[in-house]
Design an enzyme around this catalytic site. Structure first.
Site, PDB file in Angstrom:
ATOM      1  N   ARG A 117      37.434  35.563  44.876  1.00 26.66           N
ATOM      2  CA  ARG A 117      37.968  35.391  43.560  1.00 26.66           C
ATOM      3  C   ARG A 117      37.229  36.375  42.466  1.00 26.66           C
ATOM      4  O   ARG A 117      35.790  36.338  42.619  1.00 26.66           O
ATOM      5  CB  ARG A 117      37.636  33.948  43.021  1.00 26.66           C
ATOM      6  CG  ARG A 117      37.984  33.526  41.591  1.00 26.66           C
ATOM      7  CD  ARG A 117      37.886  32.017  41.669  1.00 26.66           C
ATOM      8  NE  ARG A 117      38.358  31.627  40.181  1.00 26.66           N
ATOM      9  CZ  ARG A 117      37.624  31.531  39.077  1.00 26.66           C
ATOM     10  NH1 ARG A 117      36.436  32.065  39.197  1.00 26.66           N
ATOM     11  NH2 ARG A 117      38.141  31.094  37.875  1.00 26.66           N
ATOM     12  N   LYS A 147      28.337  36.787  38.684  1.00 26.10           N
ATOM     13  CA  LYS A 147      27.633  35.344  38.459  1.00 26.10           C
ATOM     14  C   LYS A 147      26.187  35.810  38.443  1.00 26.10           C
ATOM     15  O   LYS A 147      25.623  36.851  38.619  1.00 26.10           O
ATOM     16  CB  LYS A 147      28.092  34.466  39.584  1.00 26.10           C
ATOM     17  CG  LYS A 147      29.422  33.893  39.399  1.00 26.10           C
ATOM     18  CD  LYS A 147      29.467  32.676  40.345  1.00 26.10           C
ATOM     19  CE  LYS A 147      30.951  32.053  39.926  1.00 26.10           C
ATOM     20  NZ  LYS A 147      31.354  30.848  40.897  1.00 26.10           N
TER      21      LYS A 147
END
Length: 282
Positions: A259, A225
């Site tokens: 995740r 991210k």
């Protein structure tokens, strides 16, 4: 040994410090290109590869929720997700999570063989979703976000990010219980990158124990991210090392599920962390 009840007493367990959730994006626009495809066979092969590398759960998404992403209608999401679940189920019994906020999609996903709903809206977008999950005895991930994907990163603001996200997730967990979802099937996610500044994201990861104190497992979705790129300067393709570092710290601060796009590398990190913990490293 950690345990999670995915659906109808289908318990999964791991002797690693955290479970690994592998990402399969049945979308044309998710932010990390290697994780996405519009081709069903390619997505199925990715799911089976991630399972072989050590994924405990496969998370399938038919709607990108990256910053700026457009809403996907129900019919299109169903077409992307359900045949893929059916194809995986012909080859594997790996637990399947579906990244959706729509009851109609999750109902079809349960029928096709999915066990878990990963809802970025924490059951707030579709009033029917909580009752459906309860009736199906499925598990749910309740995630915090500020705003909607199209505009959530425009100007996120908090007085106290950790306290506000904790309060929100506690309220949504209570709502899930009122819907009839068993507490041991509820998982919380602080929503890294969903309406947060770079500093907010780092504060939340460091404050993981504040979330586990609520009494539910914590999921951390950190992989590749932009908060990592803000420090390293790397594009998504160059953020593997930063992702592993963030995942390690998240697990040390309470995360029970990670995740990730990169299952093999994450599993290697968890194996080493497990060995270190034998000698007193927490």
């Amino acid at each position: 040994m950690q345990h999670i009840d995915c659906r109808k007493q289908h318990w999964i367990k791991t002797d690693l410090p955290a479970f690994i959730m592998g990402i399969v994006n049945a979308t044309p626009d998710s932010f990390y290109e290697p994780s996405r495809s519009a081709e069903r066979v390619q997505n199925m092969e990715r799911a089976l590869k991630l399972e072989a590398e050590g994924a405990d759960i496969i998370d399938i998404g038919g709607e990108s929720t990256r910053p700026g992403a457009a809403y996907v209608n129900t019919d299109e999401e169903l077409e992307r997700v359900i045949p893929l679940i059916e194809a995986i189920r012909q080859r594997s019994a790996v637990p399947i999570s579906v990244d959706t906020r729509k009851a109609a999609v999750m109902q079809a996903a349960f029928k096709a063989g999915a066990e878990m709903c990963n809802d970025i809206s924490a059951l707030s977008d579709d009033p029917a979703l909580g009752m459906l999950i309860a009736a199906e005895e499925g598990s749910v991930v309740l995630m915090h976000k500020q705003g909607v994907p199209q505009s959530m990163q425009n100007a996120p603001q908090y007085k106290d990010c950790v306290a506000e996200v904790c309060s929100y997730l506690a309220e949504r967990a209570a709502y899930a219980v009122r819907c009839g979802i068993a507490p041991h099937r509820i998982i919380l996610d602080y929503g890294i990158g969903f309406g947060k500044t770079v500093e907010d994201n780092y504060r939340l990861i460091a404050a993981g124990r504040s979330f586990t104190a609520l009494g539910y497992p914590l999921l951390a979705g950190l992989s590749r991210k932009s908060f990592i790129g803000a420090v390293s300067g790397a594009p998504p393709e160059g953020r593997l090392a930063g992702s592993i570092a963030a995942a390690l710290y998240a697990v040390q601060n309470g995360a029970a599920i990670i995740r990730v796009h990169d299952v093999a590398e994450t599993r290697e990190m968890l194996l080493v962390l497990k060995e270190l913990q034998k000698y007193g490293t927490n």
